[in-house]
Structure formats: C-alpha cells, structure tokens
Design an enzyme around this catalytic site. Structure first.
Site, mmCIF file in Angstrom:
data_model
loop_
_atom_site.group_PDB
_atom_site.id
_atom_site.type_symbol
_atom_site.label_atom_id
_atom_site.label_comp_id
_atom_site.label_asym_id
_atom_site.label_seq_id
_atom_site.Cartn_x
_atom_site.Cartn_y
_atom_site.Cartn_z
ATOM 1 C CG ASP A 1 -21.456 -12.380 -8.534
ATOM 2 O OD1 ASP A 1 -22.073 -12.896 -9.491
ATOM 3 O OD2 ASP A 1 -21.255 -12.966 -7.458
ATOM 4 C CD GLU B 1 -11.696 -6.348 -2.003
ATOM 5 O OE1 GLU B 1 -11.787 -6.666 -0.816
ATOM 6 O OE2 GLU B 1 -10.920 -6.891 -2.798
ATOM 7 C CG HIS C 1 0.289 -5.278 -8.756
ATOM 8 N ND1 HIS C 1 0.357 -4.658 -7.540
ATOM 9 C CD2 HIS C 1 1.571 -5.616 -9.082
ATOM 10 C CE1 HIS C 1 1.619 -4.610 -7.129
ATOM 11 N NE2 HIS C 1 2.368 -5.195 -8.038
ATOM 12 C CD GLU D 1 -8.396 -2.289 3.212
ATOM 13 O OE1 GLU D 1 -8.134 -2.476 2.013
ATOM 14 O OE2 GLU D 1 -9.370 -2.824 3.796
ATOM 15 N NE ARG E 1 -11.253 -4.130 3.124
ATOM 16 C CZ ARG E 1 -11.392 -4.758 1.960
ATOM 17 N NH1 ARG E 1 -12.470 -5.487 1.719
ATOM 18 N NH2 ARG E 1 -10.456 -4.674 1.035
ATOM 19 C CB CYS F 1 -4.915 -1.791 -10.654
ATOM 20 S SG CYS F 1 -5.306 -1.343 -8.962
#
Length: 841
Positions: free
Chosen positions: A595, A538, A807, A527, A494, A809
C-alpha cells in the site's frame, strides 16, 4: 478466353460470345484441350480482333494485312481497343503505367491484361523492387528545358501520350517525373524525414485505392503474394539480398500498403507466408522499416497493428492450442508477432520521445556473493550479471520503451488477449531462459502480453531463482558444514519492526546480498503464525505504514494528490531509504502487494529516466506545476511583471527558508521571456532529481539489490511496475464472487453463502478494503483484478458466537454457519474491524 472480337459470336466456347462462362486459367486450359481433342471449329475472325492482334509479334504481319483489307482506310489506330496487348515486356510498374493499362481495360471492360501484369510484377521481388520508384529531382536547367518543350507542344503530341508513357519505363528512377509525380515526391520526403527509401509510397497508396475496388484485380494481388512470399523468404535466408541491394526493402513497403491484408482471404495462406518472409529481414532492415513506419501517423500504425493482430487472433481461434500443441510452435503466429514488434517500435519512435533525461547508472556495483564460484562449478552461474537482456531491435534503434512519453497509439492495442488465453506460460518461460533459436518465447515480445501473463512469467523467474538459492545453500551445508538456512528469515517485534528489519536486511546486504534472492520467511516474536505467505503480507504492510508515517519525516505527503515524495531535508540516513527500496523489491520478488502511494515519476526513475517538468503535473501538481505552466504561457513581460531570478527558496523541516541557485550567481540572473524555458527545466531538475539525489540513489540501490537479475525491466513499463507493487485500486467484488470456491460443505447455492455475498456487496468502500485485508492480507486487488484472487470460503462448524477467521496465506475464509443474516453481518464486521496478529487454530 480472349475471344474473336465479335460480340454477337455464336460459338459458346469463344470469350466474345454472350453465353461464354468465365473461368480461371487452369479451367480454360482443360477446356481448350477438350475442344482440340474433339476438333472443335474455330469461329470466324472479327475485323476488330484482327486489328488488335497486331499487338502480338507472331500475328503482326497477318494482323496488319487484315486491318488494311477491312478498314478501307476509314479507321485509325485510336479507334481500336488496345486491351489485347499483354505487356509481356513490362518488368515493373509505375503509377502512370497502371492508370494507362486501367484505362485501356476500361474501354472494353476486360481487365485480364492488367490482371496478368499485376500477377507478373507482384509475384516477382525483382520487379517489385523496381516498381513505383520516386521521381528524380530535376535541376534548374532541366526544369527550364522541360518548360520550353511544354510551350512548343501541339495537339498532335497529345495523341502519342501512351507512347511517351512507355518510353518512361527505360529508367525506373526517372519514372513519374511529370509535374504531379515530382510534387508528390517532395511531400513524401518531408513526411518521411531522414528515412530515405526509393519507393514512392503515396503513389503506391493511390494505385491500391484505384485497384482494390475491383474484385478480380484484388484476387490477382492475393495470388501474386502467395507466389512471392516463399521466394522472398528464400532470398533473405540464403542469399543475403538486402546487403547486396537495400532497395529490396521496397518489396515489404509496397505489399504492406495493401489495406486488404487483414481480410479473410489473406489470413489462410498469403499473409502468414509473407510474415515469415518479413521476419527473415536482417536487423538493419527491420530498424529501417520501423523508422519508416514511425513517420506514417497514428491511423497507418493502427492499420498495420490490426493486420498482424487479425492474423494472430484468426490462427489462435482456428486451432486448439494446449500444452501438447503449443502456440509457440505455430510459424504463422510467431512470424506475425515478430512483425508486430517492428510496428511496436515504430509506434514508440513516432510518439513523444524523451531520450535525453536518463539517470546515471550506479558507479558502485552491487557486491557479488561469495557463492559465485560454487555456483559456477554447479552450473548455476548467473546468466544476466550485467542486468536483464535488451531487445536487439531496441539497441539498433537506440531507444527504449521508457523513452516514450506518449506513443502514436496506446500500448494496450498491441496486447492480444486470445493469445494470452492459450499461452502455456511455464513452457514459454523455459524457452525464454534457454534462448534457443528453435524455440520462440513470447516473453521476447512482452508488448503482446497483458500484465497478468507477464506477472506469471516473473513469478516463475522469481520462484526458480529461490529454488536455485535453496539448492546452493543445501550444497554449501554439505560441502562446508555451514548451518542450513534456505530462507531469508526475518524475526521482528511488532513494536520495533523498522529497527529489527533494518538491522537484519542491512547485515544481509553487506555480507551476502544473494540471500535477498531467497524466499522470505517472516516470524513475529511472541506469535505462533507460520509464514506461508500471509505473515509476509502483514510484515510488508506494517513496514510501509511505519516508513511512510509523516512523523518520521522520510517522505512528504501531498493532501491534494494523496501521494508521497522523498523529503530532501530528511534526517534519516541512507540505510532507511535503502530499506524501503529493498522492501519494494522483496514485495515484487515474493509476489506481495504494498500500500504505497508514489507518483509515476518514481517508477520512471527506477527504470532509468530522470524527472522532467511534465512529471511535476503528477508529483507536485497544485502549486508548483500550475505556477510554472502559467509562467511559460504568460504573454506579458516576465522580467518586469514577475521579478523572478534563478535563485529559488525551499523550506526545511523546521520551516526555515533554504536558498538554492539554479545557475551560478542565480540571484543576479533575472527570468525573462527568452530564458523562462530554461528556468522551468532547471527548477524541475532540482525538485525531482538534484534535491533528492542522495535519498533516491539509496532507494534505487536497495530495489536493485533484489531485482538486478530479474527480467522486470525487460518485461514491464513504469505504469505496469506500479501495478505489480501496488495492485489494482479497482475492487470488483462481482468478479471475486464469480471466482470464489467453497469447501467443507458450502456451495454457492447455500442460504448462508447468498446472505454472505449480499452482506459484502452492501459494504462501503472502506469496509470492503477491511474485508480484503482480513481475508487476503492486503486491501488491494492483484494484477488482473479480484477475479484472479481465487478465494475459498470454508465451513467452520454450526451456528455459534465465534468470529470468522482466515488463513491469509491461502486466501481462505473460515465461516461458521450463522443462523441469521443479521448475526452474520455483525460477526463479520467485528472480525474485519479488530483483526490484528496471528495465532494457531
């Protein structure tokens, strides 16, 4: 049906009798046979009927004798109605001849002669081709001769007007060569521009306006079209008539001027048959028709669109189309769609075109995968190595949809929603890929499909390509013993997401770009999240946030427009810009929404168009565009008042001015009233193209690494590509509520569900975006709006202090059954505000 001529005739079977019931030709024939069988008595001939019968050759002698016997020399030929003439020798029509017959019929209110003529001419392609021809232009000598004859005319010549009109029929090209006809011709030539056709379109329109108000005459046009269409289809399919005589196109020009084609009477048989005939036209004829219609103007284009759309809609709602009864197999709908394509390109041609400013194609090809040989051996060769297909009509016309800045009528008017509702997109996509003549795909006519349907077609294309790459990889592992790696795996941290992603994607792009076509699988280090789509969402969001961070300096941000633009002074290497291009391509390929906030010119440039002055209104509106616009509109002396030269100044990252000459020696070339348009064009060229050429080329290259084999460019316009990448900014939560499903014991009537939606609807715009981000992984609505999202709310135990979870997904929200509305609101707001990272539940 013609009658004896005596209006007081007492024979009820006579057409002149007041009690006679009008009937069509078939019924009249049956009635005549019955009367003949019963030896019915004929009524006594009427004097006027005898005179009129001289129009028929077989009765001419007898008619002439009876006429002289009953007239006593007191009647002349002008006193007799001439509607008994059947004009059997009339093989084509002119505007004057139509009006002449109409006037003769109007005298007795018997339009049967005109109906017969229309039926005969409009049911014959040969007759229509010769009808309503333009007048030949007279030379100066001919005009002087005609003027001299006009001066010598006397009143007796006026009585022979009908005879002179008949004489005009000898040469179709000389028809309507009177003063009025010639003036209409000159207007028409000016209107049509370079498109040369022999039919006088304005005359055809005037004739239709006069005739279509009469119901009986309109029926004649309808019946004639039913007879005409199969013969025309046969001529075009088997006899190559257009190549022999290009004037054969007149048939379609004349028929399509009928303003009543979209009425219910035509939709059942006549119009579908005619569309099938039109769809058989060869490519040069289709192109000529498109060029001709492009000269018509917006109202006529809209009429043509409505005609074909009406047929498609009528057929769709009149039938039950499904997976067993495909709309692709309906000849009428398919033919009407092909005809609509002609109007579509006419709409593009007639609009505001920009065919000059095209981006140069990359000289350096995208490296081919080493897997190509094995793919060919397995029958998996890439069908579109040279990029997506191009419509043949588009090639013939020499234009692209992206060349059109503003069409005559909006592109949205070509979309047929009822058709989109019944289209089985999986089957249609199969037909699109197979490219067989026996199966029609509506993806070959993307203008009729909405963005949702086209996006589904693109989804099938992407998924099949992913499965193909997966199968190739599996076979490679068996044949060559390589490690099985069916996905495009990215393992990133990240805190170092750009560095990790850039290194991995650059390596893939250099070694084996085909791997970019594999399904994306993202793993965040440390993660536990399993990527079924949500982790990828994400990943894209974080990459976009990092790359568009103004501190990095890759893009500049305009506060007034809230849009980003490429920074011409960026220190970042081309690899960074290639990465963002790859990310945009991967987002489309993996059906994710980003975005990003680019001006429309970026998507136009991705489609191969350069930026121009008009694009500055979107990308640099406040300072640059307004200033240049004022320069163009300035009424004073530009050179003396503004003192501008062809040298401009830009600012680098450190705020230092950088000079650039728009022309060689620009510092010494003043901008004047005469050259200011050139100055503005060069300024826009520099700002939108030259100054960011290096950055944009790298960006475009990365984008095409993923999408080069995709039908993206074929299916979508620039504004639709923006919708694909960025999603819809319109968040309709009412539509989301209507389409949401429930699981685990919840239903829409549960008290907590009602409280939930009341809470969500009370959120502000920013809180709604956070909710979408938490639930779906993106704060944008997909193509088609939130109603296409298919969110699920599932029960996650009884009342507790646990926060809601999701979730991303699968767009599933896990919601405990909170005891109060206040607690629900508090827990939900905390969850959506502080959500970050993935774990295992």
């Amino acid at each position: 049906t013609e009658g004896c001529g005596n209006e007081a005739c007492t024979n009820e079977a006579c057409g002149s009798s007041p009690g006679f019931r009008r009937m069509d030709n078939n019924a009249a024939a049956i009635k005549a046979l019955e009367l003949y069988k019963n030896n019915a008595k004929l009524c006594d001939p009427h004097p006027s009927k005898k005179g009129a019968s001289s129009a028929f050759p077989e009765n001419s002698a007898k008619g002439a004798h009876n006429f002289s016997a009953c007239s006593n020399g007191k009647m002349n030929h002008k006193d007799l109605p001439s509607t008994r003439e059947d004009f059997r020798d009339l093989n084509y029509l002119t505007e004057e001849k139509v009006y002449e017959i109409l006037a003769l019929c109007g005298e007795t209110e018997d339009y049967s002669p005109l109906i017969r003529v229309i039926g005969r001419v409009f049911s014959s392609a040969e007759s229509l081709v010769q009808s309503f021809r333009k007048a030949k232009q007279h030379t100066k000598e001919e005009l002087k001769s005609l003027q001299a004859k006009d001066e010598d005319k006397d009143e007796d010549e006026k009585e022979t007007a009908s005879g002179s009109a008949s004489a005009m029929e000898v040469d179709p090209d000389a028809a309507a060569s009177s003063g009025e006809g010639a003036s209409h011709d000159s207007n028409n030539v000016q209107k049509l521009g370079p498109v040369e056709v022999s039919v006088d379109i304005e005359a055809v329109r005037r004739v239709y306006d006069r005739l279509l108000s009469n119901e009986k005459i309109e029926a004649a046009f309808l019946n004639a079209l039913v007879y005409l269409s199969p013969n025309v289809e046969c001529d075009l399919t088997y006899h190559n008539v257009y190549a022999a005589d290009p004037n054969y196109l007149n048939v379609f020009i004349i028929v399509m001027e009928n303003n009543n084609l979209h009425s219910p009477e035509y939709l059942e048989i006549a119009l579908p048959q005619f569309c099938k005939a039109m769809s058989k036209l060869p490519l040069p004829a289709l192109a000529k028709l498109a060029r001709l219609w492009s000269q018509y103007g917006a109202d006529q284009i809209r009429r043509l669109v409505e005609t074909f759309q009406q047929l498609i809609t009528y057929t769709v709602i009149s039938n039950e189309f499904n997976s067993d009864n495909l709309v692709n197999e309906d000849d009428g709908v398919v033919a009407a769609t092909k005809c609509l394509k002609i109007v579509y390109y006419a709409n593009v041609l007639g609009g505001d075109l920009d065919t000059d400013h095209n981006e140069e194609e990359d000289d350096e090809p995208i490296p081919e995968s080493s897997e190509l040989t094995l793919q060919e051996l397995l029958g998996e060769e890439r069908r579109n190595k040279k990029g997506p297909r191009v419509d043949p009509l588009e090639t013939e016309l020499g234009i692209r949809t992206s060349d059109c800045r503003k069409p005559l009528i909006p592109f949205e008017e070509f979309i047929n929603e009822p058709l989109n509702d019944v289209l089985e997109m999986d089957k249609d996509y199969t037909f699109f890929k197979v490219e067989t003549e026996s199966k029609f795909s509506f993806m070959t006519c993307p203008f009729i499909l909405n963005a949702v349907t086209k996006n589904l077609g693109l989804y099938y294309d992407n998924r099949i390509r992913m499965y193909s790459e997966r199968r190739i990889t599996a076979l490679y592992s068996l044949v060559q013993g390589q490690q099985l790696n069916p996905y495009l795996r990215l393992k990133v941290r990240r805190d170092h997401i750009i560095d990790d992603a850039l290194v991995r994607l650059e390596m893939i792009a250099m070694e084996n770009p085909a791997d970019l076509k594999k399904q994306l699988y993202v793993e965040f280090e440390g993660e536990q999240g399993v990527d079924e789509g949500g982790v990828s969402k994400e990943f894209f969001q974080l990459v976009v946030e990092e790359i568009f961070n103004p501190d990095i300096g890759m893009f500049t941000y305009d506060e007034s427009t809230k849009l980003f633009w490429f920074n011409p002074s960026s220190f970042e290497n081309e690899g960074q810009f290639t990465l963002i291009g790859i990310v945009l391509g991967l987002a489309i390929y993996n059906n994710c929404i980003l975005d990003v906030h680019f001006p429309m010119v970026v998507y136009r440039k991705l489609m191969g168009k350069k930026g121009t002055f008009r694009d500055l209104a979107d990308s640099h509106p406040v300072i640059l565009h307004l200033s240049l616009k004022e320069l163009l509109e300035y009424e004073g002396n530009v050179e003396e008042d503004m003192m501008i030269t062809f040298q401009i100044s830009q600012t680098d990252l450190f705020g230092n001015p950088v000079m650039y000459d728009l022309r060689e020696g620009g510092e010494k070339i003043p901008v004047t009233n005469d050259n200011r348009k050139e100055f503005v064009a060069l300024y826009a060229e520099y700002m939108l193209n030259k100054s960011v050429e290096k950055q944009f080329k790298a960006f475009k290259r990365g984008f095409h690494m993923v999408t080069n084999e995709s039908p993206l460019k074929y299916l979508f316009r620039p504004e639709e590509i923006e919708l694909l990448i960025c999603g819809s900014r319109n968040l309709d939560f009412q539509a989301l509520e209507e389409t949401t499903e429930y699981d685990g014991g919840y239903n829409r009537d549960c008290h907590i569900i009602k409280d939930f939606w009341e809470t969500v609807h009370s959120f502000g715009q920013e809180q709604k975006r956070l909710f979408l981000q938490f639930t779906t992984g993106t704060d944008r609505a997909p193509v088609g709006g939130l109603g296409k999202l298919k969110m699920i709310i599932a029960k996650n135990g009884p009342d507790s202090d646990r926060l809601p979870t999701s979730h991303t997904c699968f767009n599933v929200l896990l919601l405990p059954e909170y005891s109060t509305k206040e607690k629900l609101r508090e827990r939900l707001l905390k969850a959506i505000t502080y959500a970050k990272g993935f774990g295992m539940l």
